[in-house]
Every structure is written in C-alpha cells, then in structure tokens.
Design an enzyme around this catalytic site. Sequence first.
Site, PDB file in Angstrom:
ATOM      1  N   ARG A   1       0.831  -1.215   0.000  1.00 45.08           N
ATOM      2  CA  ARG A   1       0.000   0.000   0.000  1.00 45.08           C
ATOM      3  C   ARG A   1       0.868   1.268   0.000  1.00 45.08           C
ATOM      4  O   ARG A   1       0.552   2.260   0.675  1.00 45.08           O
ATOM      5  CB  ARG A   1      -0.946   0.022   1.209  1.00 45.08           C
ATOM      6  CG  ARG A   1      -1.980  -1.071   1.223  1.00 45.08           C
ATOM      7  CD  ARG A   1      -2.989  -0.895   0.089  1.00 45.08           C
ATOM      8  NE  ARG A   1      -4.137  -1.745   0.280  1.00 45.08           N
ATOM      9  CZ  ARG A   1      -4.241  -3.010  -0.138  1.00 45.08           C
ATOM     10  NH1 ARG A   1      -3.245  -3.567  -0.805  1.00 45.08           N
ATOM     11  NH2 ARG A   1      -5.348  -3.691   0.074  1.00 45.08           N
TER      12      ARG A   1
ATOM     13  N   SER B   1     -10.503  -0.377   3.090  1.00 51.14           N
ATOM     14  CA  SER B   1      -9.768  -0.598   4.352  1.00 51.14           C
ATOM     15  C   SER B   1      -9.272   0.749   4.868  1.00 51.14           C
ATOM     16  O   SER B   1      -8.637   1.488   4.127  1.00 51.14           O
ATOM     17  CB  SER B   1      -8.545  -1.474   4.115  1.00 51.14           C
ATOM     18  OG  SER B   1      -8.900  -2.699   3.559  1.00 51.14           O
TER      19      SER B   1
ATOM     20  N   GLU C   1      -4.776   4.162   5.992  1.00 58.09           N
ATOM     21  CA  GLU C   1      -4.459   4.021   4.566  1.00 58.09           C
ATOM     22  C   GLU C   1      -4.828   5.277   3.781  1.00 58.09           C
ATOM     23  O   GLU C   1      -4.064   5.698   2.924  1.00 58.09           O
ATOM     24  CB  GLU C   1      -5.280   2.841   4.025  1.00 58.09           C
ATOM     25  CG  GLU C   1      -4.458   1.743   3.415  1.00 58.09           C
ATOM     26  CD  GLU C   1      -5.296   0.943   2.455  1.00 58.09           C
ATOM     27  OE1 GLU C   1      -5.376   1.347   1.291  1.00 58.09           O
ATOM     28  OE2 GLU C   1      -5.864  -0.079   2.871  1.00 58.09           O
TER      29      GLU C   1
HETATM   30  N1  EPU Z   1     -11.022 -10.251  10.294  1.00 56.93           N
HETATM   31  C1  EPU Z   1     -11.688 -10.263  11.503  1.00 56.93           C
HETATM   32  N2  EPU Z   1     -12.596  -9.281  11.730  1.00 56.93           N
HETATM   33  C2  EPU Z   1     -12.888  -8.329  10.814  1.00 56.93           C
HETATM   34  C3  EPU Z   1     -12.211  -8.313   9.588  1.00 56.93           C
HETATM   35  C4  EPU Z   1     -11.262  -9.287   9.333  1.00 56.93           C
HETATM   36  O1  EPU Z   1     -11.463 -11.103  12.331  1.00 56.93           O
HETATM   37  O2  EPU Z   1     -13.755  -7.500  11.099  1.00 56.93           O
HETATM   38  C5  EPU Z   1     -10.073 -11.320   9.999  1.00 56.93           C
HETATM   39  C6  EPU Z   1     -10.690 -12.280   8.999  1.00 56.93           C
HETATM   40  O3  EPU Z   1     -11.387 -13.283   9.638  1.00 56.93           O
HETATM   41  C7  EPU Z   1      -9.484 -12.820   8.276  1.00 56.93           C
HETATM   42  C8  EPU Z   1      -8.468 -11.701   8.373  1.00 56.93           C
HETATM   43  O4  EPU Z   1      -8.932 -10.796   9.353  1.00 56.93           O
HETATM   44  O5  EPU Z   1      -8.983 -13.943   8.953  1.00 56.93           O
HETATM   45  C9  EPU Z   1      -8.255 -10.994   7.061  1.00 56.93           C
HETATM   46  O6  EPU Z   1      -9.490 -10.432   6.602  1.00 56.93           O
HETATM   47  P1  EPU Z   1      -9.801 -10.202   5.046  1.00 56.93           P
HETATM   48  O7  EPU Z   1      -9.543 -11.443   4.279  1.00 56.93           O
HETATM   49  O8  EPU Z   1     -11.132  -9.577   4.978  1.00 56.93           O
HETATM   50  O9  EPU Z   1      -8.681  -9.220   4.553  1.00 56.93           O
HETATM   51  P2  EPU Z   1      -8.066  -7.912   5.217  1.00 56.93           P
HETATM   52  O10 EPU Z   1      -6.667  -8.203   5.598  1.00 56.93           O
HETATM   53  O11 EPU Z   1      -8.979  -7.372   6.232  1.00 56.93           O
HETATM   54  C10 EPU Z   1      -7.052  -7.051   2.946  1.00 56.93           C
HETATM   55  C11 EPU Z   1      -7.012  -5.764   2.170  1.00 56.93           C
HETATM   56  C12 EPU Z   1      -8.330  -5.570   1.429  1.00 56.93           C
HETATM   57  C13 EPU Z   1      -8.539  -6.735   0.480  1.00 56.93           C
HETATM   58  C14 EPU Z   1      -8.527  -8.040   1.304  1.00 56.93           C
HETATM   59  C15 EPU Z   1      -8.595  -9.255   0.411  1.00 56.93           C
HETATM   60  C16 EPU Z   1      -5.540  -4.300   3.441  1.00 56.93           C
HETATM   61  C17 EPU Z   1      -5.435  -3.105   4.312  1.00 56.93           C
HETATM   62  N3  EPU Z   1      -6.776  -4.647   3.078  1.00 56.93           N
HETATM   63  O12 EPU Z   1      -8.069  -6.904   3.934  1.00 56.93           O
HETATM   64  O13 EPU Z   1      -8.223  -4.391   0.658  1.00 56.93           O
HETATM   65  O14 EPU Z   1      -9.762  -6.625  -0.224  1.00 56.93           O
HETATM   66  O15 EPU Z   1      -7.300  -8.134   2.065  1.00 56.93           O
HETATM   67  O16 EPU Z   1      -7.379  -9.434  -0.237  1.00 56.93           O
HETATM   68  O17 EPU Z   1      -4.520  -4.883   3.076  1.00 56.93           O
HETATM   69  C18 EPU Z   1      -8.700  -2.054   0.612  1.00 56.93           C
HETATM   70  O18 EPU Z   1      -7.494  -1.873   0.604  1.00 56.93           O
HETATM   71  O19 EPU Z   1      -9.518  -1.106   0.590  1.00 56.93           O
HETATM   72  C19 EPU Z   1      -9.214  -3.410   0.699  1.00 56.93           C
HETATM   73  C20 EPU Z   1     -10.506  -3.673   0.840  1.00 56.93           C
END
Ligand code: EPU
Length: 345
Positions: free
Chosen positions: A164, A244, A340
């Site tokens: 990012r 995010s 972000e």
């Molecule tokens: N999780 C929780 N609670 C929550 C949200 C997430 O426990 O409220 C846990 C989930 O269970 C999972 C882990 O966190 O085990 C990761 O969650 P998720 O797969 O939703 O991905 P993320 O790390 O929260 C990142 C990117 C997203 C992208 C997703 C999918 C960043 C900051 N965000 O989110 O990007 O869509 O992976 O690849 O790296 C964005 O940048 O705007 C964005 C949406």
Amino acid sequence: MLVEKNVPLQPCNTFHIVAKAFSLVRVTQVTDLLEVLGDAHLRAQPKFILGGGSNIVLTGDVKPLVLKVEIMGKRLLEENPRGFIVEAGAGENWHELVAWTVQQGYPGLENMALIPGTVGASPVQNIGAYGVEFQDRFHSLDAIDLQTGQELRLDAAQCGFGYRDSVFKHASSGGFGLKDRVMIIRVRFFLPKAWKPVLGYAELDRKMAEQGVTHPTAAWIFDAVCAIRRHKLPDPAVLGNAGSFFKNPTVTPEQCADIIQREPRIVHYRLDDGAVKLAAGWLIEACGWKGKSVGNAGVYERQALVLVNRGQATGGEVMTLAGAIQTSVYERFGIKLEPEPVVVG
Ligand code: EPU
C-alpha cells in the site's frame, strides 16, 4: 481549460463527505494540464490531484487547486509471444478496466476486481486484493512533472512500490518522493500469456469447493471476487467508505510470539522475509469496535477494517473515530495502526 470555483466535492469522494474545492480544473487531456502550468498564477499555486476520491478523507474545504484527473481511453498497446501490454488513461474507472481486460482475453487483473477508484490512483497506493498486487501486473506509467510540464516515463523500480505504498505517497524532501510533484496520466500493464489463477485465499478456495470448480478461469475468479466483495464490503454508492481504513501491521516474529501468548486466536500470516503480518480487522474487532459508531462515523458490521459514513459524517468525525480505534488497539496490543487514506483539508 476552465477553472471552476466553489465546486462541491461530495460526489467526488466515496466517503460522501461534504466539502468544496475553492478552485478545480478538470484534466481531460494532457493539454489541459499544460495550460494550467503555462499560467504563471496557477502554476505557482499548491495543487491537489483528485482521482476517484476513494482513498481520501476530506476534513475541510480544499484550498489547493484541485486537478481532477479525467483522462480516458484503454487499448491493447502490444501483443508479443510472452503477453499483452494494455494501456489505460489515468481517469478510467479501475473496475471497468479489469472487466474489459478479462472480457478481451487479457487475464491477470481479475483478483483486483471491484476495487473502487481510478487507474491513475492505483499505483499511488499499490492497490491489491486476493493475493495480487498492482505491482505484480505493472509495466510502466507516464506522468507530467508539475513544475516543468515535462513528461516522464517510470518503470516499477522508479515507482518504489511497497505494501500500500509507492514513491507517489512520499513528499519530495530528501529527493525520493514524488507526492504533489507529478500527475500520473496513463498506466501500462503487462499481462502474461502464461496465465495461472492466483488462488490460496480461503474465501476463494471455499467458493471453488462450493461450486465444484477445479480449474477456474479468469472470468470465474472475476465473478467470485465480485461476489465476495459485495458480500462483505459496503458499496460506496450506498454507504460512504474508503475501503480498508488501516493497513495490516507488520511485526517481528518475537513480537508476534509475545502477542500470541496473550491472545492465542490472533489472525497472523508469515511473510517471505520472516516478518509477520497481523489482520488489522481482527485487532479492531477484538477491541469491540465492530458495528460501533462515534457520531455519524461508524465501523462496518461485516468488516471492522472499513469505516463508514452513517449519514452526514464530517472528516473530523471519521478521524476522531479512527483515533479512538488506534488508541484502543495500541492500549491492548501495543500496535500502532497506520491509516491508509490520505487526509485532505
Ligand atoms: N477479520 C476479523 N474481523 C474483521 C475483519 C477481518 O477477524 O472485522 C479477519 C478475517 O477473519 C481474516 C483476516 O482478518 O482472517 C483478514 O481479513 P480479510 O480477508 O477480509 O482481509 P483484510 O486483511 O482485512 C485485505 C485488504 C483488502 C482486500 C482483502 C482481500 C488491506 C489493508 N486490506 O483486507 O483491501 O480486499 O485483504 O485481499 O490490506 C482495501 O485496501 O480497501 C481493501 C478492501
């Protein structure tokens, strides 16, 4: 080239925060920008480059001259035995570009379907989702130097991509950053013919198992990613948000081991370089923020990493909520969450 005055920015930011630009120029072609730079008064003004407004928090009216990037066009620039080079104008909608490449038979961007924003903003924060980052498919980009009006062509090394992050997010002090120094006008992608699906993301794997799919096509991944995102991320057209709100923090294996002792269920991933990435959404949820609100700003019910505008939230309210979340995550886990989006105003 027309300088518009007191332009409402609410339709131009996905948080739908009310603010205005004192002066705004729509850059639909490079000559619009060259005319701005050719005018001694406009050239001297501080400038703010606005793409799709999907990664900003407006905390007030915008005093710098807003340059709204509306340079359109997408085409296959070159096909060679190794792959396709696709070029798109910075003002093109990102998701529409992804959909078009998949339809045309140039796969490679499908895991990044439905990310809000414009093509010109995509390198700035090196967008990524479901195992693919912008930099993995990047070829080169063209930008205009806002001082000299000269066109520059940058390759991946010159863009300094990180998680990012890129050279376009850093101020120029020290000579490294290009923040506020250039406007990205077009971006090129290299999409290899030796296409392989990028899988391994639990939610994608689950969808494959549910549908009995063993050899997913790019079009299948595109549809699956759209379905997953629609299910757990709010549509900015319906509920204002900037995706995010925080980056997933990285800690050393020692720090992680220490946290696991206290919080055995913490979601973490080991990175190739030995560091450990923590799921910021999990940290925020663990602090009890999921679904909560402060004033008109709230934490989305299905994904705690996304802050939303529940009505007429101001940028100040969003930042107050963000600050309260940062404080509780720091107090409980000793981890500093880094926002972000870019704060403007
Ligand atoms: N999780 C929780 N609670 C929550 C949200 C997430 O426990 O409220 C846990 C989930 O269970 C999972 C882990 O966190 O085990 C990761 O969650 P998720 O797969 O939703 O991905 P993320 O790390 O929260 C990142 C990117 C997203 C992208 C997703 C999918 C960043 C900051 N965000 O989110 O990007 O869509 O992976 O690849 O790296 C964005 O940048 O705007 C964005 C949406």
